[in-house]
Design a protein around this motif. Sequence first.
Motif, PDB file in Angstrom:
ATOM      1  N   ALA A   1       0.761  -0.663   0.125  1.00  0.00           N
ATOM      2  CA  ALA A   1      -0.084   0.140   0.057  1.00  0.00           C
ATOM      3  C   ALA A   1       1.017   1.454  -0.103  1.00  0.00           C
ATOM      4  O   ALA A   1       0.501   2.413  -0.391  1.00  0.00           O
ATOM      5  CB  ALA A   1      -0.742   0.322   1.171  1.00  0.00           C
TER       6      ALA A   1
ATOM      7  N   LEU B   1      -0.795   4.923  -1.309  1.00  0.00           N
ATOM      8  CA  LEU B   1      -2.476   4.208  -1.674  1.00  0.00           C
ATOM      9  C   LEU B   1      -2.469   4.537  -0.028  1.00  0.00           C
ATOM     10  O   LEU B   1      -2.054   3.710   0.776  1.00  0.00           O
ATOM     11  CB  LEU B   1      -2.914   3.007  -1.138  1.00  0.00           C
TER      12      LEU B   1
ATOM     13  N   CYS C   1      -4.853  -3.207  -7.807  1.00  0.00           N
ATOM     14  CA  CYS C   1      -5.137  -1.661  -7.027  1.00  0.00           C
ATOM     15  C   CYS C   1      -3.701  -0.496  -7.859  1.00  0.00           C
ATOM     16  O   CYS C   1      -3.754   0.362  -7.821  1.00  0.00           O
ATOM     17  CB  CYS C   1      -4.856  -1.645  -5.866  1.00  0.00           C
TER      18      CYS C   1
ATOM     19  N   VAL D   1      -4.805   2.795  -8.675  1.00  0.00           N
ATOM     20  CA  VAL D   1      -4.118   4.018  -7.992  1.00  0.00           C
ATOM     21  C   VAL D   1      -3.865   5.736  -8.721  1.00  0.00           C
ATOM     22  O   VAL D   1      -4.730   6.152  -8.121  1.00  0.00           O
ATOM     23  CB  VAL D   1      -3.545   3.963  -6.631  1.00  0.00           C
TER      24      VAL D   1
ATOM     25  N   PRO E   1      -7.981   6.208  -6.659  1.00  0.00           N
ATOM     26  CA  PRO E   1      -7.388   6.713  -5.686  1.00  0.00           C
ATOM     27  C   PRO E   1      -8.881   6.176  -4.717  1.00  0.00           C
ATOM     28  O   PRO E   1      -8.740   5.250  -4.320  1.00  0.00           O
ATOM     29  CB  PRO E   1      -6.962   8.079  -5.118  1.00  0.00           C
TER      30      PRO E   1
ATOM     31  N   ALA F   1      -9.689   2.459  -6.197  1.00  0.00           N
ATOM     32  CA  ALA F   1      -8.321   1.764  -5.406  1.00  0.00           C
ATOM     33  C   ALA F   1      -8.467   1.553  -4.143  1.00  0.00           C
ATOM     34  O   ALA F   1      -7.945   0.226  -3.519  1.00  0.00           O
ATOM     35  CB  ALA F   1      -7.078   2.133  -5.837  1.00  0.00           C
ATOM     36  N   THR F   2      -8.668   2.400  -3.378  1.00  0.00           N
ATOM     37  CA  THR F   2      -8.848   1.934  -1.934  1.00  0.00           C
ATOM     38  C   THR F   2     -10.248   1.040  -2.105  1.00  0.00           C
ATOM     39  O   THR F   2     -10.613  -0.081  -0.826  1.00  0.00           O
ATOM     40  CB  THR F   2      -9.345   3.558  -1.336  1.00  0.00           C
TER      41      THR F   2
ATOM     42  N   PHE G   1      -9.006  -2.391  -2.978  1.00  0.00           N
ATOM     43  CA  PHE G   1      -7.888  -2.366  -1.677  1.00  0.00           C
ATOM     44  C   PHE G   1      -8.935  -3.171  -0.205  1.00  0.00           C
ATOM     45  O   PHE G   1      -8.687  -4.169  -0.133  1.00  0.00           O
ATOM     46  CB  PHE G   1      -7.482  -1.413  -1.063  1.00  0.00           C
TER      47      PHE G   1
END
Length: 427
Positions: free
Chosen positions: A261, A266, A318, A322, A326, A329-330, A333
């Motif tokens: 991460a 991230l 991811c 990102v 973002p 991507a979060t 994740f």
Amino acid sequence: MTKDRLFTPGYICILAANFLFFFGFWLLVPVLPFYLRETYACHTAAIGIILSCYTVSCLCVRPFSGFLMDRFPRKPIYISCYVACMAMFLGYMSDTTLTAFILLRAIHGVAFGGVTVGGNTLCVDIMPSSRRGEGLGYYGLTNNIAMALGPMAGLLLHGQISYNSIFLAGMTASAIGLLCAISVKARTPESLRKPQHPVRNTAACDGKCQDDNVTPANRTVRSHGISLDRFILLKGIPVSISLLMLSIPYGATTNFVAMYAREINLDVPTGFFFTLMAAGMGASRLVAGKKVDRGYITQCIRFGYYPVIAAFLLLSLCRQAVSVSPAAATTMFFTVPLLLGTGFGVMFPAMNSLYINLAPNNQRATATSTYLTAWDVGIGIGIVSSGIIAQHFTFYMVYLTGAALCTLSLLFFVHRVTPHYNRNKLR
């Protein structure tokens, strides 16, 4: 019809001992990579190799611990290993060199191997066989709860207090767990209560042998001699190959997901990743354990593969997501741990029961040690290989490779392991 009682005082104590033991373990898992980098200036590949020494030493001792616990009273060995694990935290708290740290981790791994084999086998001994899948599900759930709280606590404490204080917290949890472990009143296994003689009059069994409904034709006669199958469950080798491939990306995830991460920029609370994984495992274990008790062992394992494969593929993506969004991507994740938790939560109690069903009653500890050895080999390979791959290709390639390995493991399980299990199961 009244169910056999599962939640006895001994079973509750073994659950508490297991939770506190693994809380101390998981407290350190995401913190140690940072500790090695900040304290000893280790690069990523070296961190992977150093952390793997714990797993290597653990898997080296597992077959012998299974043999010893099948031959001698299990609880004294279990307690001795538990004490050794607790003592290792004191070693981490002393000013030490990198070489001394590696030695401590290796010794800790040896003791860890004894505790996990002993705890799992004692749990099987004290629960009714009619509720074994459910009982193992709850037992594994304590590990999941520890995984939910331990890494999150460790990462929250990281940077707020010293590493020695984190080690002290782990030792305190282990000390309380040791008291619970001592309180367990273990039953002496049948194989230790009387000599193991061949069954000559199978008619006397009235079609079935004592415990677990093992038919006389399937009862394995054991002598007092030492052979390979006293250390390794030979019938469990095919499923061990499948399990090994499955555990490689798992090891890479639990040890390096926080670094991944950070690598892809991230900005998320990575401790929450473990909480969601544990939540997925906990929920799915409660359902899967009852399905296992109804005989759906291979079906549960096959079902569990699909969310796991999807999770590792999603985690690898991811890195690309990102840079585009973002927020997306979060979301991706944190979807990953739910999928991983669901898949592994379904598979773990089924895998454990599969190994036990392949073994005679006097090889329960050997079956458990074979199961955990296969898992540890994969974890060790995953830690070492992920550090090396990340050094050259970043962690994105680690998780993409993990998705491919899990797919290969699924194919092997369906076409090789399942037919082998149906031909060789004892109960």
